[in-house]
Design a protein around this motif. Structure first.
Motif, short mmCIF file in Angstrom:
data_model
loop_
_atom_site.label_atom_id
_atom_site.label_comp_id
_atom_site.label_asym_id
_atom_site.label_seq_id
_atom_site.Cartn_x
_atom_site.Cartn_y
_atom_site.Cartn_z
N ALA A 58 6.47 7.90 -2.92
CA ALA A 58 6.37 8.34 -1.69
C ALA A 58 5.79 9.66 -1.37
O ALA A 58 4.94 9.85 -0.66
N ASP A 59 6.22 10.59 -2.39
CA ASP A 59 5.91 12.07 -2.12
C ASP A 59 4.42 12.30 -2.40
O ASP A 59 3.92 13.34 -1.98
N GLU A 62 -0.82 9.08 -0.21
CA GLU A 62 -1.15 9.21 1.12
C GLU A 62 -0.63 8.13 1.80
O GLU A 62 -0.33 7.91 3.05
N LEU A 63 -0.77 6.84 1.37
CA LEU A 63 -0.41 5.54 1.75
C LEU A 63 0.39 4.76 0.91
O LEU A 63 0.26 4.99 -0.39
N LEU A 82 10.24 8.69 3.69
CA LEU A 82 8.61 8.93 4.06
C LEU A 82 8.31 9.88 4.99
O LEU A 82 9.03 10.25 5.78
N LYS A 83 7.27 10.71 4.96
CA LYS A 83 6.63 11.82 5.67
C LYS A 83 6.67 11.04 7.18
O LYS A 83 5.96 10.02 7.16
N GLN A 86 3.33 8.93 7.89
CA GLN A 86 2.80 8.36 6.70
C GLN A 86 2.69 6.87 6.83
O GLN A 86 3.50 6.12 7.18
N ALA A 107 7.77 6.53 9.78
CA ALA A 107 6.66 6.08 9.33
C ALA A 107 5.50 5.31 10.09
O ALA A 107 6.16 4.45 11.22
N GLN A 133 -6.84 3.32 8.13
CA GLN A 133 -6.54 3.78 6.78
C GLN A 133 -6.36 2.53 5.87
O GLN A 133 -6.88 2.29 4.81
#
Length: 258
Positions: A58-59, A62-63, A82-83, A86, A107, A133
């Motif tokens: 996850a870090d 991008e996806l 998750l960011k 993200q 997320a 995306q």
């Protein structure tokens, strides 16, 4: 997009990876450490990287693509953060956006489905809701269908199950020919090529219903019409419809409980 993370490396996500590489995707593909044998094979054959933990996936991605079963959802969610914003594409059948947003707060959640033919870039790829995306990433896997309604996505899931059922129908037709004396390879080729003929005609004539295309062949006095008369008195469609209802009921019940 430069990096994709996959949490839950299984048969379906393996096909996705192979299809992406076949289509020319050159970004980093980061794999969770479980399913180690399959992950190692993808690392060697498709230039993927096996990460030490799910959080590491996850870090650095991008996806993130979530390829776990619905029963493992909470366990995986407890392992990763998750960011904010993200992207998370879930392949977990029957897990709605509301539940995904609950277990992965912050997320940007999407749902997707495709078949094993993704490895050949020939799958139907369904995404809900629209997301630029995710669409860019998954478009090379086949023919894309974008949905804006979650109920429609559940119906698409039932249609995806049909994909698996068709093999059993084709097997039965092949086996009948074999039982009558045709070699298995030739019987298989005939059944599959006849099916492909139907698909090609239907795609070329979208203005006609599928039933109308069949009726144009099964005209009175033809052998096709003779066989159809038997099928109409023993309609397999009723059984197939019942199977669809069972799957849809299960999907909707799971959504209500989540």
């Amino acid at each position: 997009m430069n990096s994709l993370g996959i949490i839950g490396v299984g048969n379906l996500t393996e096909k996705m990876v192979r299809g992406l590489r076949c289509s020319g995707f050159t970004g980093d593909i980061l794999l969770s450490p479980r399913s180690s044998e399959m992950s190692r094979a993808l690392a060697q054959e498709c230039g993927c990287q096996v990460m030490a933990t799910n959080q590491a996936v996850a870090d650095h991605a991008e996806l993130v693509c979530l390829g776990v079963r619905s029963t493992s959802l909470n366990e995986v969610a407890a392992e990763i953060n998750l960011k904010p914003g993200q992207g998370l594409v879930s392949l977990a059948t029957g897990v709605g956006l509301q539940q995904l947003a609950k277990v992965f707060p912050g997320a940007r959640c999407m749902r997707a489905l495709f078949s094993y033919t993704a490895q050949f870039n020939r799958s139907t790829v369904v995404i809900y809701p629209p997301d630029a995306q995710s669409q860019e990433l998954l478009k090379p896997l086949g023919n894309m269908v974008i949905l804006e309604d979650e109920a429609a996505f559940e119906l698409a899931t039932v249609a995806a199950c049909m994909n698996g059922w068709f093999y059993f129908l084709l097997h039965d037709l092949q086996q009948w020919l074999v039982d009558k004396g045709l070699p298995a390879a030739e019987a298989r080729a005939l059944v599959l090529s006849n099916l492909q003929d139907c698909i090609d005609v239907a795609k070329q004539q979208p203005e006609h219903t599928l039933k109308a295309l069949g009726q144009a062949i099964a005209t009175p006095g033809t052998f096709t019409a003779d066989g159809l008369a038997v099928l109409m008195h023993q309609p397999a469609s009723a059984t197939w419809g019942a199977a669809c209802e069972v799957v849809l009921d299960a999907l909707l019940t799971r959504a209500e409980l989540s």
